[in-house]
Design an enzyme around this catalytic site. Structure first.
Site, PDB file in Angstrom:
ATOM      1  N   HIS A 189     -11.006  -4.940  -6.110  1.00  0.00           N
ATOM      2  CA  HIS A 189     -10.601  -4.881  -4.610  1.00  0.00           C
ATOM      3  C   HIS A 189     -10.428  -3.776  -3.926  1.00  0.00           C
ATOM      4  CE1 HIS A 189     -10.596  -6.600  -0.657  1.00  0.00           C
ATOM      5  NE2 HIS A 189      -9.336  -7.060  -0.642  1.00  0.00           N
ATOM      6  N   ASP A 216      -5.697 -15.867   2.048  1.00  0.00           N
ATOM      7  CA  ASP A 216      -4.693 -14.570   2.244  1.00  0.00           C
ATOM      8  C   ASP A 216      -3.834 -14.811   3.302  1.00  0.00           C
ATOM      9  OD1 ASP A 216      -3.904 -11.973   2.018  1.00  0.00           O
ATOM     10  OD2 ASP A 216      -5.736 -10.907   2.612  1.00  0.00           O
ATOM     11  N   ASP A 260       4.611 -10.379   3.679  1.00  0.00           N
ATOM     12  CA  ASP A 260       3.633  -9.409   3.649  1.00  0.00           C
ATOM     13  C   ASP A 260       4.221  -8.018   4.003  1.00  0.00           C
ATOM     14  OD1 ASP A 260       1.155  -8.209   4.119  1.00  0.00           O
ATOM     15  OD2 ASP A 260       0.681  -9.221   5.973  1.00  0.00           O
ATOM     16  N   ARG A 276      -2.070 -15.651  -1.840  1.00  0.00           N
ATOM     17  CA  ARG A 276      -1.617 -14.573  -2.078  1.00  0.00           C
ATOM     18  C   ARG A 276       0.133 -14.912  -2.206  1.00  0.00           C
ATOM     19  NH1 ARG A 276      -1.618  -9.341   2.106  1.00  0.00           N
ATOM     20  NH2 ARG A 276      -0.451 -10.991   3.387  1.00  0.00           N
ATOM     21  N   ASP A 313     -14.593 -10.400   2.659  1.00  0.00           N
ATOM     22  CA  ASP A 313     -13.298 -10.577   3.437  1.00  0.00           C
ATOM     23  C   ASP A 313     -13.456 -10.715   4.888  1.00  0.00           C
ATOM     24  OD1 ASP A 313     -10.415  -9.917   4.096  1.00  0.00           O
ATOM     25  OD2 ASP A 313     -10.430  -8.194   2.477  1.00  0.00           O
ATOM     26  N   ASP A 365      -1.158  -6.493  -2.087  1.00  0.00           N
ATOM     27  CA  ASP A 365      -1.991  -5.111  -1.412  1.00  0.00           C
ATOM     28  C   ASP A 365      -1.187  -3.905  -2.271  1.00  0.00           C
ATOM     29  OD1 ASP A 365      -3.459  -6.624  -0.054  1.00  0.00           O
ATOM     30  OD2 ASP A 365      -2.283  -6.167   1.988  1.00  0.00           O
TER      31      ASP A 365
END
Ligand SMILES: *[C@@H]1O[C@H](CO)[C@@H](O)[C@H](O)[C@H]1NC(C)=O
Length: 735
Positions: A684, A551, A292, A610, A438, A626
């Site tokens: 998004h 996610d 991440d 993701r 979300d 992201d």
């Protein structure tokens, strides 16, 4: 965000400060370079042309479809077992493991769709220098050279690919930790030492062993040499404040591949880089380690959220592929003899007749596991796609509606908000199919629940959407809030389904809910339990038009090393180190299974993930994580999704508009226009960004966005057909 605990506050403040100050930079210090990753550093220090490996031809055994052969490392006498198979459709599989490992080494399960079909192999000729095997297809041969060990795959007089031709095969055998034991030898427990010696000698070359026994001086020297080789990072490694305990010691594997005639290689997503991979001689290798990465930067080889260890090599004559089936942290080096040359330089070579054959050399390095590599021989790109599909499956055929437009932001505030955004699309005559929720829709980041005030009557909301044949996606992440009043946590804990820490307790880390544990999705029984939680009578407030988004499944652990799970955490008897890149695939697999089951096996599921690995294409859709509201991020979405398509994952898209920051109106419109021609089409936005529904930028821009989304819908039957072809043949949708 008000539900964050006080202890989460510092994290949040850091995040907001970075976003608001407008400085865009990944904190590179949070992530390892090759130099900071002990095994990568060790392996990269090896020099080409000094291979210690020799093939022991007298150990060769050939059944109809399986060739085995021992390799010996002349430096330490440890033996490896090479297995070679010819698989249906021009694929050669090469497996290398220790002949007698101290304990089993991890072999990746659940990625191949079935045990591949093998085809007969035969020996064409053999002498003391090597063996020539026929690969069935006329004039395709494998040449195994003995000293040093090397493997060449030929067609006619052309070498298609060579393995260990640069001598960078390395296999760190499992061993007892000597430095903690050796001092005891002089004391009373000499028997411990004897036992260790016995274990070691069982895998040594018997001849060499005899020699060593006959010559005590020789033995002493060998021991000394081995002891000197204990380097920092072999039995323990510290990065920032995190110590990796490495109870199994060094266990890396590595192999080099040479590709004559090849100038360009592609694939090995996920990286924010050009489609054509770059040479890595002057920097880090490409890294595959699901992470991440907050505010990722473009045009570099850093790891991102997903990993597919598949490389495609292409030249005008031939396309081939390498599938390195290993789920541990992996680095890939690329070099090329033409990389430094300009187009003019190449032309000059050509005119002067001095051009050497272009060649690309690649090298794979993984932290643990075995070498299990599938060499896909093409010859055309379509052949490589179908060869890879025959191993790991094709893109799942998505529900038609999921190829339409998706409206998402972090977060739609409450049911009223959802209703008004939904009405906005009708009012402005913009088609859409899915609206997304979300993490804020939950009761305090407890997944499978709804906020009792903001989303008090989810079925009413879903029914409102269903009346218009529209759908919703709600997020379900794999970090589970440690809270004894939370049913999901209590059940997972009492079933013993959490990943364990190195001391045997439930692993805990920090994530959105505060303290969280992580279900062990590598367990089939855990996945079955997780799937059962999507049943209509389990997941309250759900209906058949609610779909799922996974996610943070790298997994993301805010206070873990490199923002992920400790490598010495345990999944049964395997370390997290062995399975890391597979975790996200398992999360999405279990979730999709849940959606299939709740419909009685009737509906095709839609699940976005993701994190991903080889085989994730069989399950659902992937997005590029992201990104940011910047022109360069719009641009990079194209090579990022093309790269995924080359390795089977067709259902790919980037956040329209960019997740972090706020797009200029022109950037937003252009992104809608470009995104209409990418497989997964979803807008998004980050929690802190101003609202950006398509009608908020004046009638002219609303009209442009309407036109882009309508173009998407005009081509929907074509998209559906392309996805059907991807599903049947493995060909990428985006080309
Ligand atoms: C296998 O390779 C041969 C020779 O390159 C080629 O003619 C044939 O089409 C290939 N078969 C498959 C199934 O890819």
């Amino acid at each position: 965000m008000a539900t964050f605990t006080a202890r989460m506050a510092p994290l949040l403040v850091v995040g907001l400060a970075l976003c608001l100050s407008g400085t865009w930079a990944v904190d590179k210090g949070n992530f390892k370079t090759c130099e900071q990753s002990a095994f990568c550093k060790r392996q990269r220090a090896l020099k080409p042309g000094e291979s210690p490996y020799r093939a022991l031809l007298e150990t060769m055994e050939l059944t109809n479809t399986r060739l085995t052969l021992q390799l010996i490392n002349d430096n330490n006498k440890v033996r490896l077992l090479l297995e070679l198979y010819r698989l249906q459709g021009n694929i050669t599989r090469v497996k290398i493991n220790e002949l007698k490992p101290l304990k089993p080494r991890y072999e990746v399960p659940d990625v191949l769709i079935r045990e591949p079909t093998t085809e007969p192999l035969s020996v064409l000729s053999q002498d003391e220098n090597g063996v020539v095997l026929s690969l069935g297809v006329e004039s395709q041969r494998v040449i195994i050279s003995a000293r040093p060990f090397r493997l060449d795959i030929m067609e006619g007089s052309d070498v298609l690919m060579s393995l260990n031709s640069r001598g960078l095969l390395a296999f760190e055998h499992l061993r007892m930790r000597k430095d903690t034991f050796s001092y005891k030898v002089t004391s009373t427990v000499a028997s411990v030492w004897d036992n260790i010696k016995r274990v070691f000698s069982s895998q040594a070359d018997p001849e060499a062993e005899k020699k060593e026994e006959a010559d005590p001086a020789n033995q002493a020297e060998t021991t000394k040499e081995e002891e000197e080789k204990v380097e920092d990072g072999m039995w323990e490694e510290t990065f920032k404040s995190h110590t990796d305990s490495k109870p199994n010691g060094p266990s890396a594997v590595s192999l080099d591949f040479s590709l004559p005639g090849v100038e360009h290689v592609y694939g090995i997503p996920e990286h924010a880089d050009t489609l054509r991979l770059k040479t890595t001689d002057n920097g880090d290798p490409y890294r595959l380690y699901n992470l991440d990465v907050f505010q990722y930067e473009l045009y570099n080889p850093m790891a991102l959220y997903g990993s597919v260890p598949v490389m495609v090599a292409h030249s005008p004559q031939r396309t081939t592929g390498i599938f390195w089936l290993n789920a541990a942290e992996t680095w890939v080096d690329i070099s090329s003899n033409t990389a430094g040359k300009t187009v003019f330089g190449k032309m000059l070579d050509y005119v002067q007749g001095s051009s050497e054959t272009p060649q690309t050399d690649v090298r794979w390095i993984s932290e643990s596991g075995i070498i299990d590599v599938f060499i896909m021989l093409g010859p055309t790109p379509k052949d490589v796609f179908s060869q890879y599909a025959s191993l790991t499956g094709t893109q799942s055929f998505p529900p038609l509606a999921s190829l339409g437009y998706h409206q998402c932001r972090w977060n739609y505030n409450d049911q009223e908000d959802v209703k008004s955004v939904d009405a906005g699309f009708d009012e402005h005559d913009i088609p859409y199919d899915f609206i997304w929720l979300d993490i804020e829709h939950t009761d305090g980041k407890r997944y499978f629940t709804w906020d009792p005030h903001k989303f008090a009557t989810p079925k009413e909301m879903l029914q409102g959407l269903m009346d218009k044949k529209r759908k919703m996606v709600a997020i379900v992440d794999p970090h589970i809030k440690v809270d004894s009043n939370y049913k999901i946590h209590n059940e997972i804990r009492s079933l013993g389904f959490y990943v364990k820490n190195k001391d045997g307790g439930d692993y805990e880390g920090w994530c959105w809910p505060g303290s969280a544990s992580y279900p062990d999705f590598t367990r089939a029984d855990m996945r079955a339990w997780w799937a059962s939680m999507f049943a209509y009578d389990q997941y309250e407030g759900t209906m058949e038009n609610l779909h799922t988004w996974n996610d943070m499944n790298e997994p993301s652990v805010f206070n873990g090393p490199e923002v992920t799970m400790h490598k010495d955490a345990m999944h049964g008897s395997w370390e997290h180190r062995d399975i890391h890149n597979l975790y996200g695939l398992y999360v999405q697999m279990a979730t999709a299974e849940g959606l299939i089951q709740r419909s009685g096996g009737v509906e095709r599921p839609f699940v976005l993930t993701r994190a991903f690995f080889a085989g994730s294409q069989r399950i659902g859709a992937v997005w590029t994580g992201d990104n940011a509201a910047e022109w360069d991020h719009l641009k990079i979405s194209i090579p990022m999704c093309l790269s995924m398509g080359l390795v089977g994952i067709s259902f790919c898209g980037a956040d329209i508009g960019g997740f972090f920051k706020s797009p200029s109106t022109e950037l937003l419109v252009r992104w809608y226009q470009a995104g209409a021609y990418q497989p997964f089409y979803r807008a998004h936005a980050h929690l802190d960004t101003p609202r950006r529904e398509p009608w908020l930028f004046g009638p002219e821009n609303t009209a442009l966005i309407r036109e882009a989304v309508r173009q998407r819908y005009t081509f929907l039957p074509y998209w559906y057909q392309l996805f059907y072809r991807a599903h049947v043949t493995g060909e990428p949708v985006m080309r």
